[in-house]
Design an enzyme around this catalytic site. Structure first.
Site, PDB file in Angstrom:
ATOM      1  N   CYS A  54      -0.978  -2.170  12.518  1.00 47.86           N
ATOM      2  CA  CYS A  54      -1.553  -0.826  12.390  1.00 47.86           C
ATOM      3  C   CYS A  54      -3.053  -0.839  12.684  1.00 47.86           C
ATOM      4  CB  CYS A  54      -1.292  -0.305  10.978  1.00 47.86           C
ATOM      5  SG  CYS A  54      -1.863   1.385  10.736  1.00 47.86           S
ATOM      6  N   CYS A  58      -6.936   0.246   5.882  1.00 52.37           N
ATOM      7  CA  CYS A  58      -6.704   0.448   4.442  1.00 52.37           C
ATOM      8  C   CYS A  58      -6.767  -0.895   3.704  1.00 52.37           C
ATOM      9  CB  CYS A  58      -5.355   1.118   4.213  1.00 52.37           C
ATOM     10  SG  CYS A  58      -5.102   2.533   5.299  1.00 52.37           S
ATOM     11  N   CYS A  61      -3.613  -2.797   2.294  1.00 50.00           N
ATOM     12  CA  CYS A  61      -2.365  -2.853   3.070  1.00 50.00           C
ATOM     13  C   CYS A  61      -2.144  -4.169   3.803  1.00 50.00           C
ATOM     14  CB  CYS A  61      -2.327  -1.683   4.060  1.00 50.00           C
ATOM     15  SG  CYS A  61      -0.723  -1.529   4.875  1.00 50.00           S
ATOM     16  N   CYS A  98      13.819   6.660   2.515  1.00 58.65           N
ATOM     17  CA  CYS A  98      12.441   6.899   2.983  1.00 58.65           C
ATOM     18  C   CYS A  98      12.094   5.939   4.107  1.00 58.65           C
ATOM     19  CB  CYS A  98      11.445   6.677   1.864  1.00 58.65           C
ATOM     20  SG  CYS A  98      11.810   7.610   0.396  1.00 58.65           S
ATOM     21  N   CYS A 129      13.237  11.130   3.891  1.00 56.78           N
ATOM     22  CA  CYS A 129      11.785  11.171   3.720  1.00 56.78           C
ATOM     23  C   CYS A 129      11.180  10.293   4.806  1.00 56.78           C
ATOM     24  CB  CYS A 129      11.411  10.640   2.334  1.00 56.78           C
ATOM     25  SG  CYS A 129       9.621  10.564   2.063  1.00 56.78           S
ATOM     26  N   CYS A 189       5.596  14.778  -0.588  1.00 59.58           N
ATOM     27  CA  CYS A 189       5.570  13.614  -1.465  1.00 59.58           C
ATOM     28  C   CYS A 189       4.165  13.051  -1.340  1.00 59.58           C
ATOM     29  CB  CYS A 189       6.619  12.589  -1.019  1.00 59.58           C
ATOM     30  SG  CYS A 189       6.523  11.024  -1.928  1.00 59.58           S
ATOM     31  N   ARG A 261       7.013   9.428  -9.531  1.00 59.28           N
ATOM     32  CA  ARG A 261       7.695   8.161  -9.216  1.00 59.28           C
ATOM     33  C   ARG A 261       6.873   6.957  -9.656  1.00 59.28           C
ATOM     34  NH1 ARG A 261       8.549   8.503  -3.862  1.00 59.28           N
ATOM     35  NH2 ARG A 261      10.287   9.864  -4.352  1.00 59.28           N
TER      36      ARG A 261
HETATM   37  N1  SAM Z   1       0.947   4.412   7.685  1.00 56.52           N
HETATM   38  C1  SAM Z   1       1.281   5.526   6.898  1.00 56.52           C
HETATM   39  C2  SAM Z   1       0.180   5.982   5.976  1.00 56.52           C
HETATM   40  O1  SAM Z   1      -0.677   5.202   5.633  1.00 56.52           O
HETATM   41  O2  SAM Z   1       0.205   7.138   5.576  1.00 56.52           O
HETATM   42  C3  SAM Z   1       2.551   5.355   6.100  1.00 56.52           C
HETATM   43  C4  SAM Z   1       2.867   4.029   5.440  1.00 56.52           C
HETATM   44  S1  SAM Z   1       1.755   3.534   4.154  1.00 56.52           S
HETATM   45  C5  SAM Z   1       2.214   1.860   3.917  1.00 56.52           C
HETATM   46  C6  SAM Z   1       2.340   4.454   2.756  1.00 56.52           C
HETATM   47  C7  SAM Z   1       1.661   4.252   1.420  1.00 56.52           C
HETATM   48  O3  SAM Z   1       2.060   3.027   0.822  1.00 56.52           O
HETATM   49  C8  SAM Z   1       0.153   4.181   1.370  1.00 56.52           C
HETATM   50  O4  SAM Z   1      -0.452   5.435   1.426  1.00 56.52           O
HETATM   51  C9  SAM Z   1      -0.076   3.547   0.020  1.00 56.52           C
HETATM   52  O5  SAM Z   1      -0.154   4.544  -0.972  1.00 56.52           O
HETATM   53  C10 SAM Z   1       1.172   2.708  -0.201  1.00 56.52           C
HETATM   54  N2  SAM Z   1       0.861   1.273  -0.160  1.00 56.52           N
HETATM   55  C11 SAM Z   1       0.647   0.540   0.941  1.00 56.52           C
HETATM   56  N3  SAM Z   1       0.369  -0.733   0.637  1.00 56.52           N
HETATM   57  C12 SAM Z   1       0.384  -0.822  -0.706  1.00 56.52           C
HETATM   58  C13 SAM Z   1       0.163  -1.890  -1.628  1.00 56.52           C
HETATM   59  N4  SAM Z   1      -0.159  -3.098  -1.238  1.00 56.52           N
HETATM   60  N5  SAM Z   1       0.275  -1.632  -2.946  1.00 56.52           N
HETATM   61  C14 SAM Z   1       0.590  -0.382  -3.369  1.00 56.52           C
HETATM   62  N6  SAM Z   1       0.814   0.655  -2.545  1.00 56.52           N
HETATM   63  C15 SAM Z   1       0.706   0.456  -1.236  1.00 56.52           C
HETATM   64 FE1  SF4 Z   2      -1.672   1.519   8.470  1.00 57.93          FE
HETATM   65 FE2  SF4 Z   2      -1.151   0.405   6.128  1.00 57.93          FE
HETATM   66 FE3  SF4 Z   2      -3.094   2.171   6.304  1.00 57.93          FE
HETATM   67 FE4  SF4 Z   2      -0.545   3.000   6.557  1.00 57.93          FE
HETATM   68  S1  SF4 Z   2      -1.484   2.134   4.725  1.00 57.93           S
HETATM   69  S2  SF4 Z   2      -2.288   3.583   7.823  1.00 57.93           S
HETATM   70  S3  SF4 Z   2       0.339   1.191   7.539  1.00 57.93           S
HETATM   71  S4  SF4 Z   2      -3.036   0.155   7.328  1.00 57.93           S
END
Ligand code: SAM
Ligand code: SF4
Ligand code: DTB
Length: 314
Positions: A54, A58, A61, A98, A129, A189, A261
């Site tokens: 990606c 973040c 992530c 989802c 979802c 959501c 949730r």
């Molecule tokens: N890429 C898209 C986005 O960021 O909106 C969708 C997938 S992203 C992985 C969805 C959500 O997963 C993130 O907004 C975050 O809230 C949650 N998430 C991701 N990594 C996480 C982690 N290590 N621990 C807890 N929640 C996490």
């Molecule tokens: Fe990309 Fe992870 Fe951020 Fe979603 S949460 S936008 S998958 S880096």
């Protein structure tokens, strides 16, 4: 006492966090029981339809191309692969499936593929979802047309703390996508992650921002940070589990009719903490041995756990 009100200030939510623990849980229980069967839990199963690589940064992530984690980038799954996983989820008793993708946002050809997945999964009788990142004008309408029931897009943290966690987009971008989803008539959501080094003020602020959306999100995932080696937030001090429970209670009180949730982080959480989360008003979980790239309790273990608590799937 009525907790049904439209706007919550940060200070009001902070005052909830500062209640004695028993008073907070009692209040959350009252709200929960006024609005839901307290022994029913909604089960959602996750699948990563497009993993890793990606462009976003973040800090929590595992899937950012900018972090050196063990996650390998993979191409998008086929409709058949997604459908096979959805059938297993349905057999195990999930009611919602989802689909998550590691994108900043979908391109048209990505969206076309997801629309086929949505149609196929919905034909099994599961709610659908998707969480695909930011949506542009017209994209939410296409997903609605394909039959998408929910779109997940989290605010993650407070407006003030957001830039400490993500720099490749801003809070307004998140709010814009959420209004596109709402305007297209898709259920929202939208939730948070805690345990990212934020303050109680930040936790209160994200809950207040979530609760002040109009209408309130139908589903509110509260994630406890899953620490991933190689991600910038790896090694941060974990949140006190009782503070996690307080966050769930604050979400329940401020969003009385939403499904709250108990989301990421259950694999690392004791059964006692999870039970407190249910007492605090959580009434949905991710169900199935994997979240997107990290582990979750396996389905059989969760069935035993829920049975032990006398809880049943919604
Ligand atoms: N890429 C898209 C986005 O960021 O909106 C969708 C997938 S992203 C992985 C969805 C959500 O997963 C993130 O907004 C975050 O809230 C949650 N998430 C991701 N990594 C996480 C982690 N290590 N621990 C807890 N929640 C996490
Ligand atoms: Fe990309 Fe992870 Fe951020 Fe979603 S949460 S936008 S998958 S880096
Ligand atoms: C949400 O709020 N949490 C889910 C789902 N929505 C997409 C994702 C949790 C991801 C946990 C880390 C991982 O498995 O990569």
């Amino acid at each position: 006492m009525t907790d049904l009100k439209d706007m919550w200030t940060v200070e009001e939510v902070k005052a909830l966090f500062e209640l004695p623990f028993s008073d907070l849980l009692y209040r959350a229980q009252c709200v929960h029981r006024e609005n839901f069967d307290p022994n029913a839990v909604q089960l959602s199963t996750l699948i990563s339809i497009k993993t890793g690589g990606c462009s976003e940064d973040c800090g929590y992530c595992s899937q950012s191309a900018r972090h050196d984690t063990a996650v390998q980038s993979q191409p998008i799954l086929s409709v058949d692969e997604v459908l096979a996983a959805a059938k297993v989820a349905k057999e195990n008793g999930a009611s919602r499936f989802c689909m998550g993708a590691a994108w900043r946002g979908p391109k048209q050809r990505d969206l076309d593929a997801v629309k086929e997945m949505v149609k196929a999964v919905r034909a099994l009788g599961l709610e659908t979802c998707a969480t695909l990142g930011m949506l542009k004008d017209g994209q939410a309408e296409q997903l609605k047309e394909a039959g998408l029931d929910y779109y997940n897009h989290n605010l993650d943290t407070s407006p003030d703390y957001y830039a400490e966690i993500v720099t490749t987009r801003d809070y307004e971008d998140r709010l814009d996508t959420l209004s596109r989803v709402r305007n297209a008539g898709i259920n929202v959501c939208c939730g948070a992650i805690v345990g990212m080094g934020e303050s109680r003020q930040d936790r209160a602020a994200v809950i207040a921002t979530l609760a002040s959306q109009d209408p309130q999100p139908q589903s509110v995932p509260i994630n406890n940070l899953v620490q991933v080696e190689g991600a910038p937030l790896h090694g941060i001090d974990p949140l006190d589990p009782l503070e996690f429970v307080r966050t769930i209670a604050a979400a329940r009180i401020t969003m009385p009719k939403s499904h709250v949730r108990l989301s990421a982080g259950r694999a690392e959480m004791s059964e006692s903490t999870q039970a407190l989360c249910f007492l605090a008003g959580a009434n949905s979980i991710f169900y199935g041995e994997k979240l997107l790239t990290t582990g979750n309790p396996d389905a059989a273990k969760d069935r035993d756990f829920l049975e032990k608590l006398g809880m049943h799937p919604m």
